[in-house]
Design an enzyme around this catalytic site. Sequence first.
Site, PDB file in Angstrom:
ATOM      1  CB  SER A 185      63.337  65.520  45.891  1.00  0.00           C
ATOM      2  OG  SER A 185      63.624  66.853  46.235  1.00  0.00           O
ATOM      3  CG  HIS A 213      61.555  61.663  44.307  1.00  0.00           C
ATOM      4  ND1 HIS A 213      62.784  61.094  44.070  1.00  0.00           N
ATOM      5  CD2 HIS A 213      61.705  62.989  44.091  1.00  0.00           C
ATOM      6  CE1 HIS A 213      63.648  62.046  43.751  1.00  0.00           C
ATOM      7  NE2 HIS A 213      63.016  63.206  43.751  1.00  0.00           N
ATOM      8  CE  LYS A 245      64.776  62.372  40.172  1.00  0.00           C
ATOM      9  NZ  LYS A 245      64.289  63.734  40.051  1.00  0.00           N
TER      10      LYS A 245
HETATM   11  C1  LIG Z   1      64.596  65.024  39.771  1.00  0.00           C
HETATM   12  C2  LIG Z   1      63.447  65.927  39.948  1.00  0.00           C
HETATM   13  C3  LIG Z   1      63.045  66.784  38.926  1.00  0.00           C
HETATM   14  C4  LIG Z   1      63.861  66.987  37.679  1.00  0.00           C
HETATM   15  O1  LIG Z   1      63.780  65.900  36.843  1.00  0.00           O
HETATM   16  P1  LIG Z   1      64.950  65.641  35.787  1.00  0.00           P
HETATM   17  O2  LIG Z   1      64.335  64.739  34.788  1.00  0.00           O
HETATM   18  O3  LIG Z   1      66.062  65.017  36.555  1.00  0.00           O
HETATM   19  O4  LIG Z   1      65.320  66.968  35.217  1.00  0.00           O
HETATM   20  C5  LIG Z   1      61.894  67.507  39.112  1.00  0.00           C
HETATM   21  N1  LIG Z   1      61.179  67.426  40.254  1.00  0.00           N
HETATM   22  C6  LIG Z   1      61.567  66.633  41.271  1.00  0.00           C
HETATM   23  C7  LIG Z   1      60.736  66.584  42.514  1.00  0.00           C
HETATM   24  C8  LIG Z   1      62.709  65.869  41.149  1.00  0.00           C
HETATM   25  O5  LIG Z   1      63.115  65.120  42.163  1.00  0.00           O
END
Ligand SMILES: *Cc1c(COP(=O)(O)O)cnc(C)c1O
Length: 397
Positions: A185, A213, A245
């Site tokens: 991330s 991602h 995302k």
């Molecule tokens: C954003 C993210 C999460 C958490 O997801 P949310 O739905 O925002 O709680 C988990 N793992 C990774 C790698 C992320 O980038």
Amino acid sequence: MAAAPRPDLLDRLAVQTAERESAQLRRRLRTIEHADGPWLETGGRRLLAFCSNDYLGLAQHPQLIAAFKRVADDEGVGSTSAHLICGHRAEHAMLEEALAAWTGRERALLFSTGYMANLGVLQALLARGDLCVQDKLNHACLLDGAQLSGAELKRYPHADVAAAARQLAARGEAGALLATDGVFSMDGDVAPLHELAALCRREHATLMVDDAHGLGVLGEDGSGSVRAAGLGQREVPVLMATLGKALGCAGAFVAGPAALIDGLMQFARPYIYTTAMPPALAAAALTAVQLAQTESWRREKLTALISRFRTGAVQLGLTLSPSSSAIQPLVLGDTQAAVDAAQALEQQGLLVTAIRPPTVPAGSARLRITLSAAHEEEHVDQLLDALETLRLAPAPG
Ligand SMILES: *Cc1c(COP(=O)(O)O)cnc(C)c1O
């Protein structure tokens, strides 16, 4: 001996916050007054943002908005309860089916956030005495999930498959899960999925990939890093990804064999004891899944913008990270340098956040630049022009 006086918890917290402040590490909240594609209005100014995770530019897509409104009109806003009581609606069921089909898996299960999905999976699969092996740069919620599970947590140096192998081999008798981000991330690089899958097969360990991602971005149909690596449910039985995302919504899911999903429904506390996401949101996410699969021009545009950025950055003499994803960090090392660079960009009308420890390791503060299909070529050029004025020194080492 007199007992030491009991500490005041709020005072202690205030001291910790003050320490963050003096180390230039205090996090600050910014209110966005209006969003218009990559343009954000904040503090009365209009800024071009390179920090959202809306990689495909779907968050404001008219079809998502229409699906959201239609179901809100018909069904209201709240789901009114947890999935297992009466919160599981037709929209959730359809979304789960579509996610399972897209990712090539038997079943999928929705969670309200990715954070909760990871806590739920790790807490359900692992018990005290088990081993959880993780990449050091994994997302915080994977680490938190392992801690919550009570299993022994071992973190291997980033992408170091040999180190992961040693950690697994050291406890050959223990139940073992290896968990990795698919696309990291804060760095944007892809995990060595083939090697990790081979290792897990040899060691009889279960492989879990968090593709927050990668989903929507990687693979010809956007189905993510696992299928893009030619791997399936057999090699990677536990796949987690988010809807917040590239899909431009909110929420998350876990996909895999029926036995995994059935077990999560019984034992994953962050699934059982929480309100189901609003059905209108599930309907919007279903529309996003369909668009992400069919509108491959979004991935092609994103890819073109990524290479335009990388080519331009190299011409400026900037040190890029080995990332071909939408996440293109400029690692500056020093916290102050990253904060100064972000402020200088903001003065030029660009919003790029400085990511500092403890989100990233000490000495690796960075500008986390993200690109989106909502950007245009001239936006990337504007970013490059602004970066040129900063005269950024590369991180030492
Ligand atoms: C954003 C993210 C999460 C958490 O997801 P949310 O739905 O925002 O709680 C988990 N793992 C990774 C790698 C992320 O980038």
